[in-house]
Design an enzyme around this catalytic site. Sequence first.
Site, short mmCIF file in Angstrom:
data_model
loop_
_atom_site.label_atom_id
_atom_site.label_comp_id
_atom_site.label_asym_id
_atom_site.label_seq_id
_atom_site.Cartn_x
_atom_site.Cartn_y
_atom_site.Cartn_z
N CYS A 102 -99.13 41.81 -16.86
CA CYS A 102 -99.69 42.71 -17.86
C CYS A 102 -100.97 42.11 -18.41
O CYS A 102 -101.02 40.91 -18.68
CB CYS A 102 -98.67 42.90 -18.99
SG CYS A 102 -99.24 44.01 -20.28
N LEU A 103 -101.99 42.95 -18.58
CA LEU A 103 -103.27 42.45 -19.12
C LEU A 103 -103.10 41.92 -20.54
O LEU A 103 -103.93 41.15 -21.02
CB LEU A 103 -104.34 43.54 -19.09
CG LEU A 103 -104.75 44.04 -17.70
CD1 LEU A 103 -105.76 45.17 -17.83
CD2 LEU A 103 -105.32 42.91 -16.85
NI NI Z 1 -99.10 46.11 -19.47
#
Ligand code: NI
Length: 189
Positions: A102-103
């Site tokens: 996830c970023l």
């Molecule tokens: Ni994410």
Amino acid sequence: MAILKVAQLGNPVLRKKGEPVPVEDIPSEPIQRLIDDMIDTMREYSGVGLAAPQVHESRQILTLEAEGNPRYSDVPEIELMVLINPKIEKFSNEMDEDWEGCLSLTDIWGKVRRATAITVSAYDREGTPVTIEAEGFLARVLQHEIDHVYGKVFVDRMTDMSTLSFGRERMRYSAHEDEDVTEDMDDQI
Ligand code: NI
């Protein structure tokens, strides 16, 4: 056009339920500009999806896109998709477990159990209602992104935390443990 700053885990905006966008506001300049900026931001950071709370906008908007990796013929592609006020209407009983990143959790990965198929209702960026039948990788990315607009992140969905890994260690010890296509996924959701 702008590349936005991505909120990191610990920022309360990631834990708030996003506001639905009133349908009549979807064509408005601020919403359309936010969507364009989210697409730019997702591409800049090689995400396969981005939700508005990740760029500090507590709204129910998400963008998805994945391009095939030429090194792996079977990596699934996702055409650019913009969804507003998404709701999961149906989950398959069948589930599977696979890696997610996830970023907003830079370089952290873990295996997450998700439904293998879902039905999503939403609006597109023109304000037209759409229904999406998704399976496999697309179903996984959609569940991950829709979680974001409800204030959830992938680690909340992990039932076994023993796979929680930094990226480099995941590549070193886990990435090639089987032939599943998303094991080779380099992009973060
Ligand atoms: Ni994410």
